[in-house]
Design an enzyme around this catalytic site. Structure first.
Site, PDB file in Angstrom:
ATOM      1  N   HIS A 131      -1.171 -30.782   5.943  1.00  0.00           N
ATOM      2  CA  HIS A 131       0.147 -30.309   5.540  1.00  0.00           C
ATOM      3  C   HIS A 131       0.841 -31.348   4.663  1.00  0.00           C
ATOM      4  O   HIS A 131       0.366 -32.470   4.503  1.00  0.00           O
ATOM      5  CB  HIS A 131       1.020 -29.998   6.765  1.00  0.00           C
ATOM      6  CG  HIS A 131       0.742 -28.677   7.380  1.00  0.00           C
ATOM      7  ND1 HIS A 131      -0.207 -28.499   8.355  1.00  0.00           N
ATOM      8  CD2 HIS A 131       1.278 -27.448   7.155  1.00  0.00           C
ATOM      9  CE1 HIS A 131      -0.243 -27.216   8.710  1.00  0.00           C
ATOM     10  NE2 HIS A 131       0.649 -26.563   7.992  1.00  0.00           N
ATOM     11  N   LYS A 135       6.292 -32.667   6.922  1.00  0.00           N
ATOM     12  CA  LYS A 135       6.125 -31.947   8.186  1.00  0.00           C
ATOM     13  C   LYS A 135       6.324 -32.909   9.343  1.00  0.00           C
ATOM     14  O   LYS A 135       5.702 -33.972   9.402  1.00  0.00           O
ATOM     15  CB  LYS A 135       4.755 -31.278   8.261  1.00  0.00           C
ATOM     16  CG  LYS A 135       4.588 -30.396   9.502  1.00  0.00           C
ATOM     17  CD  LYS A 135       3.371 -29.517   9.399  1.00  0.00           C
ATOM     18  CE  LYS A 135       3.203 -28.660  10.655  1.00  0.00           C
ATOM     19  NZ  LYS A 135       4.361 -27.777  10.889  1.00  0.00           N
TER      20      LYS A 135
END
Length: 233
Positions: A131, A135
């Protein structure tokens, strides 16, 4: 439909654009430090806030008879409490670790593959998720959902971040640039490997799924999942 957004970051702004395109109105944008909320104007709320704020956002909506969709991860130690509270208030709530149509199909594929691999002890399973660097939680909620799907259909008993073990699924988390989300499930033996993978090209699929879920839940009561929304059951 009048929508309130809890969390007005990248996802909140994308949800706003797609919701307006579909004929809805954003009547509130609630971030940290926002003022009092007029729930009388809200038909449904969508929460993409932070792990620290999600529980209060969800319970506040349920207290005020407002259906709420939550895609915030990292707060799930309180999930059972929310389910109980929703039932007590006869409210409406959907949580999904990922609202993307493609990912929810991937969840079903993952469970089906796990059933096929259950008795093939020569294969060991592992998960990887990648990600963007902003995040906050690791592993991703999507990776946890994938691991839970494998556990439910095999003899594996738990998952662990960056650690393998007996009947334990190792999950590797990477944070790279602006990656929207890539999830890989791999079964490996001494002679070959089997891999399934979902790669998000952008965040629009997550946002669209959340708006579709909000449209679907209006007028309903209960605790639901994206399987209900997409009729995947």
């Amino acid at each position: 439909m009048n929508i309130a957004l809890f969390g007005y970051g990248k996802m909140g702004k994308m949800i706003e654009c797609l919701a307006v395109e579909r004929g809805h109105e954003i009547v509130a944008k609630i971030d940290v430090g926002s003022g009092e909320i007029d729930f009388a104007k809200i038909d449904v709320a969508i929460d993409f806030s932070t792990p620290d704020a999600a529980y209060e956002n969800i319970t506040s909506c349920l207290k005020n008879n407002t259906p709420i969709i939550s895609g915030t991860t990292g707060w799930l130690e309180k999930f059972d409490d929310v389910v109980q509270f929703c039932e007590e208030k006869n409210g409406a709530f959907i949580y999904a670790s990922n609202f993307s149509l493609g990912v929810n199909i991937f969840f079903e594929l993952n469970a089906h593959l796990a059933k096929m691999m259950k008795n093939l002890s020569q294969y060991e399973v592992s998960l990887e998720e990648i990600h963007h660097t902003q995040k906050l939680d690791a592993p991703s909620g999507t990776a946890i959902t994938l691991a839970e799907g494998i556990i439910a259909n095999t003899d594996y008993q738990k998952w662990k971040l960056d650690e393998s073990g007996y009947k334990q699924i190792p999950i590797t988390s990477k944070r790279i640039g602006d990656t929207p989300g890539t999830h890989t499930v791999e079964y490996t033996s001494e002679v070959d490997s089997i891999e399934i993978k979902h790669t998000a090209q952008n965040r629009e699929g997550f946002a669209l799924g959340a708006v579709v879920a909000a449209e679907w839940i209006l007028g309903k009561t209960g605790v639901f999942t994206m399987k209900d929304v997409l009729n995947l059951g």
